[in-house]
Design a protein around this motif. Structure first.
Motif, PDB file in Angstrom:
ATOM      1  N   ARG A  37     -25.562 -50.599  60.017  1.00  0.00           N
ATOM      2  CA  ARG A  37     -25.878 -49.654  58.938  1.00  0.00           C
ATOM      3  C   ARG A  37     -27.232 -50.021  58.341  1.00  0.00           C
ATOM      4  NH1 ARG A  37     -20.259 -49.899  55.717  1.00  0.00           N
ATOM      5  NH2 ARG A  37     -21.723 -50.202  54.042  1.00  0.00           N
ATOM      6  N   PRO A  38     -28.330 -49.658  59.011  1.00  0.00           N
ATOM      7  CA  PRO A  38     -29.640 -50.039  58.482  1.00  0.00           C
ATOM      8  C   PRO A  38     -29.882 -49.448  57.098  1.00  0.00           C
ATOM      9  CG  PRO A  38     -29.861 -48.569  60.372  1.00  0.00           C
ATOM     10  CD  PRO A  38     -28.411 -48.853  60.199  1.00  0.00           C
ATOM     11  N   GLY A  39     -30.469 -50.237  56.251  1.00  0.00           N
ATOM     12  CA  GLY A  39     -30.769 -49.784  54.901  1.00  0.00           C
ATOM     13  C   GLY A  39     -29.634 -50.012  53.915  1.00  0.00           C
TER      14      GLY A  39
END
Length: 66
Positions: A37-39
């Motif tokens: 889950r980037p960010g």
């Protein structure tokens, strides 16, 4: 740029340089696992209004001999 007549750096325009695909290379080598889950950043817990770390560091510094 030179220092004492020896080349130490080369200044080139930004648009002439392609970005290094470091993350892609590391992922291909298996040395990097990309974020699921980037960010995403977890929520911080609400503080109680005290600064325990600062208090602890202050007391440790007060104990030291200068």
């Amino acid at each position: 740029m030179t220092e004492h007549g020896e080349l130490i750096a080369r200044i080139v325009p930004v648009q002439d340089r392609a970005p290094a695909p470091t993350l892609t290379r590391l992922a291909n080598e298996g040395r990097l696992r990309r974020a699921i889950r980037p960010g995403y950043r977890p929520r911080m817990r609400a503080g109680d209004g005290t600064d325990k770390l600062t208090d602890a560091l202050t007391s440790l510094r007060d104990e030291e001999r200068w």
